[in-house]
Design an enzyme around this catalytic site. Sequence first.
Site, PDB file in Angstrom:
ATOM      1  N   GLY A 129       0.802  -1.221   0.000  1.00  0.00           N
ATOM      2  CA  GLY A 129       0.000   0.000   0.000  1.00  0.00           C
ATOM      3  C   GLY A 129       0.830   1.263   0.000  1.00  0.00           C
ATOM      4  O   GLY A 129       0.290   2.359  -0.015  1.00  0.00           O
ATOM      5  N   CYS A 130       2.148   1.123   0.026  1.00  0.00           N
ATOM      6  CA  CYS A 130       3.034   2.283  -0.042  1.00  0.00           C
ATOM      7  C   CYS A 130       3.543   2.440  -1.471  1.00  0.00           C
ATOM      8  O   CYS A 130       3.865   1.454  -2.122  1.00  0.00           O
ATOM      9  CB  CYS A 130       4.241   2.106   0.881  1.00  0.00           C
ATOM     10  SG  CYS A 130       3.890   2.343   2.612  1.00  0.00           S
ATOM     11  N   GLN A 131       3.614   3.678  -1.916  1.00  0.00           N
ATOM     12  CA  GLN A 131       4.156   3.946  -3.242  1.00  0.00           C
ATOM     13  C   GLN A 131       5.648   3.628  -3.276  1.00  0.00           C
ATOM     14  O   GLN A 131       6.153   3.046  -4.213  1.00  0.00           O
ATOM     15  CB  GLN A 131       3.924   5.412  -3.606  1.00  0.00           C
ATOM     16  CG  GLN A 131       4.399   5.771  -4.995  1.00  0.00           C
ATOM     17  CD  GLN A 131       4.113   7.236  -5.322  1.00  0.00           C
ATOM     18  OE1 GLN A 131       3.712   8.014  -4.465  1.00  0.00           O
ATOM     19  NE2 GLN A 131       4.323   7.593  -6.568  1.00  0.00           N
TER      20      GLN A 131
END
Length: 142
Positions: A50-52
């Site tokens: 969910g982190c870029q």
Amino acid sequence: MTIEEIEKEIVAEFSVFDDWMDKYAYLIELGSGMAGMDESHKTEDNLIQGCQSRVWFHAEMKGDVLYFTADSDAIITKGIAGLLIRVFSGQKPADIAGADLSFIDEIGLTQHLSPTRSNGLLAMVRQIKMYAVAAEAKLKQP
């Protein structure tokens, strides 16, 4: 120190800065000052979904408290991870799982992060709390 005491300390530190550019600079400084994470912990299992950017969190139980290490390929994200480690590392799993993390809003982090960084922050918090719930369950086993 308790989670709440650490959160108050962080709020006080951020209140010194009037401008969000200064707060970003402080986050970068926090990220730069973080201890390195053991390369063996930079695995898919420890990668935050969910982190870029790429962010790894590793949890280790010592006695009845959890300790965290983290790393990221993005310096602001690494600073955010550093804040979370400062709040949660060395705390009891039940305290981590029950923490409300109001300091994130109090320092203005959620309003000033891009949507992708905000999602990443939520994903980091979610993962830390999942580690805490799992550790608490393990502590309760006979």
